[in-house]
Design a protein around this motif. Structure first.
Motif, PDB file in Angstrom:
ATOM      1  N   ILE A 203       7.113  12.702  10.788  1.00 51.79           N
ATOM      2  CA  ILE A 203       6.637  11.607  11.623  1.00 51.79           C
ATOM      3  C   ILE A 203       5.126  11.713  11.811  1.00 51.79           C
ATOM      4  O   ILE A 203       4.444  10.731  12.024  1.00 51.79           O
ATOM      5  N   TYR A 204       4.595  12.913  11.679  1.00 49.95           N
ATOM      6  CA  TYR A 204       3.165  13.134  11.832  1.00 49.95           C
ATOM      7  C   TYR A 204       2.433  12.438  10.684  1.00 49.95           C
ATOM      8  O   TYR A 204       2.405  12.923   9.559  1.00 49.95           O
ATOM      9  N   SER A 205       1.898  11.286  10.953  1.00 53.93           N
ATOM     10  CA  SER A 205       1.209  10.525   9.911  1.00 53.93           C
ATOM     11  C   SER A 205      -0.168  10.092  10.402  1.00 53.93           C
ATOM     12  O   SER A 205      -0.575   8.959  10.211  1.00 53.93           O
ATOM     13  N   TRP A 206      -0.841  10.994  11.060  1.00 57.27           N
ATOM     14  CA  TRP A 206      -2.152  10.685  11.592  1.00 57.27           C
ATOM     15  C   TRP A 206      -3.208  11.375  10.749  1.00 57.27           C
ATOM     16  O   TRP A 206      -2.984  12.517  10.337  1.00 57.27           O
ATOM     17  N   PRO A 207      -4.286  10.825  10.446  1.00 51.19           N
ATOM     18  CA  PRO A 207      -4.769   9.494  10.806  1.00 51.19           C
ATOM     19  C   PRO A 207      -4.214   8.421   9.861  1.00 51.19           C
ATOM     20  O   PRO A 207      -3.868   8.717   8.708  1.00 51.19           O
ATOM     21  N   PRO A 208      -4.142   7.192  10.347  1.00 46.92           N
ATOM     22  CA  PRO A 208      -3.660   6.116   9.477  1.00 46.92           C
ATOM     23  C   PRO A 208      -4.658   5.851   8.346  1.00 46.92           C
ATOM     24  O   PRO A 208      -5.857   6.085   8.494  1.00 46.92           O
ATOM     25  N   TYR A 209      -4.146   5.365   7.235  1.00 47.82           N
ATOM     26  CA  TYR A 209      -5.014   5.128   6.068  1.00 47.82           C
ATOM     27  C   TYR A 209      -4.489   3.973   5.245  1.00 47.82           C
ATOM     28  O   TYR A 209      -3.313   3.585   5.348  1.00 47.82           O
ATOM     29  N   ASP A 210      -5.352   3.418   4.435  1.00 45.12           N
ATOM     30  CA  ASP A 210      -5.023   2.374   3.459  1.00 45.12           C
ATOM     31  C   ASP A 210      -5.474   2.854   2.088  1.00 45.12           C
ATOM     32  O   ASP A 210      -6.482   3.544   1.966  1.00 45.12           O
ATOM     33  N   ILE A 211      -4.736   2.456   1.065  1.00 45.48           N
ATOM     34  CA  ILE A 211      -5.143   2.689  -0.319  1.00 45.48           C
ATOM     35  C   ILE A 211      -5.193   1.326  -0.991  1.00 45.48           C
ATOM     36  O   ILE A 211      -4.206   0.586  -0.962  1.00 45.48           O
ATOM     37  N   ALA A 212      -6.342   0.990  -1.564  1.00 47.36           N
ATOM     38  CA  ALA A 212      -6.516  -0.314  -2.192  1.00 47.36           C
ATOM     39  C   ALA A 212      -7.009  -0.137  -3.626  1.00 47.36           C
ATOM     40  O   ALA A 212      -7.788   0.764  -3.914  1.00 47.36           O
ATOM     41  N   LYS A 213      -6.522  -1.015  -4.500  1.00 43.44           N
ATOM     42  CA  LYS A 213      -7.032  -1.072  -5.871  1.00 43.44           C
ATOM     43  C   LYS A 213      -8.097  -2.151  -5.886  1.00 43.44           C
ATOM     44  O   LYS A 213      -7.808  -3.320  -5.651  1.00 43.44           O
ATOM     45  N   THR A 214      -9.334  -1.747  -6.143  1.00 45.86           N
ATOM     46  CA  THR A 214     -10.451  -2.686  -6.043  1.00 45.86           C
ATOM     47  C   THR A 214     -10.941  -3.184  -7.395  1.00 45.86           C
ATOM     48  O   THR A 214     -11.823  -4.038  -7.444  1.00 45.86           O
ATOM     49  N   GLY A 215     -10.399  -2.665  -8.461  1.00 43.61           N
ATOM     50  CA  GLY A 215     -10.797  -3.079  -9.806  1.00 43.61           C
ATOM     51  C   GLY A 215      -9.822  -2.512 -10.817  1.00 43.61           C
ATOM     52  O   GLY A 215      -8.820  -1.881 -10.455  1.00 43.61           O
ATOM     53  N   GLU A 216     -10.121  -2.745 -12.082  1.00 46.09           N
ATOM     54  CA  GLU A 216      -9.251  -2.257 -13.158  1.00 46.09           C
ATOM     55  C   GLU A 216      -9.018  -0.751 -13.057  1.00 46.09           C
ATOM     56  O   GLU A 216      -7.895  -0.280 -13.169  1.00 46.09           O
ATOM     57  N   ASP A 217     -10.080   0.012 -12.829  1.00 48.98           N
ATOM     58  CA  ASP A 217      -9.988   1.469 -12.745  1.00 48.98           C
ATOM     59  C   ASP A 217     -10.591   2.008 -11.450  1.00 48.98           C
ATOM     60  O   ASP A 217     -10.955   3.175 -11.380  1.00 48.98           O
ATOM     61  N   ASP A 218     -10.718   1.166 -10.433  1.00 48.47           N
ATOM     62  CA  ASP A 218     -11.349   1.560  -9.180  1.00 48.47           C
ATOM     63  C   ASP A 218     -10.359   1.483  -8.025  1.00 48.47           C
ATOM     64  O   ASP A 218      -9.582   0.529  -7.919  1.00 48.47           O
ATOM     65  N   TYR A 219     -10.433   2.485  -7.136  1.00 49.45           N
ATOM     66  CA  TYR A 219      -9.553   2.570  -5.979  1.00 49.45           C
ATOM     67  C   TYR A 219     -10.374   2.940  -4.757  1.00 49.45           C
ATOM     68  O   TYR A 219     -11.470   3.491  -4.868  1.00 49.45           O
ATOM     69  N   ARG A 220      -9.815   2.660  -3.570  1.00 48.52           N
ATOM     70  CA  ARG A 220     -10.499   2.983  -2.330  1.00 48.52           C
ATOM     71  C   ARG A 220      -9.468   3.453  -1.308  1.00 48.52           C
ATOM     72  O   ARG A 220      -8.441   2.808  -1.109  1.00 48.52           O
ATOM     73  N   ILE A 221      -9.745   4.584  -0.677  1.00 50.11           N
ATOM     74  CA  ILE A 221      -8.940   5.075   0.439  1.00 50.11           C
ATOM     75  C   ILE A 221      -9.774   4.875   1.694  1.00 50.11           C
ATOM     76  O   ILE A 221     -10.937   5.287   1.749  1.00 50.11           O
ATOM     77  N   THR A 222      -9.187   4.238   2.695  1.00 48.56           N
ATOM     78  CA  THR A 222      -9.865   4.029   3.974  1.00 48.56           C
ATOM     79  C   THR A 222      -9.022   4.684   5.055  1.00 48.56           C
ATOM     80  O   THR A 222      -7.840   4.378   5.193  1.00 48.56           O
ATOM     81  N   MET A 223      -9.634   5.597   5.800  1.00 48.29           N
ATOM     82  CA  MET A 223      -8.931   6.317   6.867  1.00 48.29           C
ATOM     83  C   MET A 223      -9.593   6.016   8.208  1.00 48.29           C
ATOM     84  O   MET A 223     -10.823   6.018   8.314  1.00 48.29           O
ATOM     85  N   ALA A 224      -8.770   5.779   9.223  1.00 49.13           N
ATOM     86  CA  ALA A 224      -9.273   5.553  10.579  1.00 49.13           C
ATOM     87  C   ALA A 224      -9.442   6.904  11.254  1.00 49.13           C
ATOM     88  O   ALA A 224      -8.468   7.565  11.605  1.00 49.13           O
TER      89      ALA A 224
END
Length: 172
Positions: free
Chosen positions: A33-54
């Motif tokens: 259940i411990y899932s802190w801090p929250p985060y997002d994973i986004a595909k921003t291009g053909e070979d590009d990714y971004r992880i955003t953490m609060a």
């Protein structure tokens, strides 16, 4: 009820896929259940990714990002040890460590911290020899026609006897 997959038969019958099978096995485990801090994973291009953490309440000096082979680890240790008396504490300031499994040839290209959000840029960079390449089809001039000569067999006479001898019975 806990459902897990047994990957042991696949380990016995496959060679070179152990990293993928380990990743599948790790993904099949139930996360706590411990899932802190929250985060997002986004595909921003053909070979590009971004992880955003609060990561509100953490400064860049209190966090560390390390990449070891195929594992990206983000950790934070808050230096403030505020032991004040709180009526409600909704802003988490506890230490954390978050791990991300990376695919082959994925590299961290940068990280930034703004407005309580840690953003990590990732890029998959395939080596030149692994990239698809186009093979050029060329046209050649027709080769000069080679003249072939037919070799004629010599005609041989099978029998040199005069037919007159056989007709009179002399050849017996």
């Amino acid at each position: 009820m806990r459902t897990t997959f047994n990957f042991t038969p696949l380990f016995r019958s496959s060679i070179g896929f152990d990293r993928m099978l380990n990743a599948l096995e790790a993904a099949s485990r139930v996360e706590s259940i411990y899932s802190w801090p929250p985060y997002d994973i986004a595909k921003t291009g053909e070979d590009d990714y971004r992880i955003t953490m609060a990561v509100a309440g953490f400064s860049q000096d209190e966090m560390a990002i390390t990449q070891e082979q195929y594992m990206l680890m983000v950790s934070g240790q808050n230096a403030d040890a505020d032991d004040g008396q709180y009526l409600h504490r909704g802003i988490a300031s506890r230490a954390f460590q978050r791990r991300f499994q990376l695919a082959d040839h994925v590299k961290v290209v940068g990280a930034s911290l703004a407005n309580g959000l840690l953003t990590i840029g990732l890029k998959r960079e395939l080596p030149e020899e692994m990239k698809p390449r186009r093979i050029e089809i060329t046209t050649r001039k027709a080769l000069p026609k080679v003249e072939t000569k037919q070799i004629e067999a010599e005609k041989q006479v099978a029998c040199t006897f005069p037919t007159a001898q056989f007709a009179h019975g002399a050849g017996r």
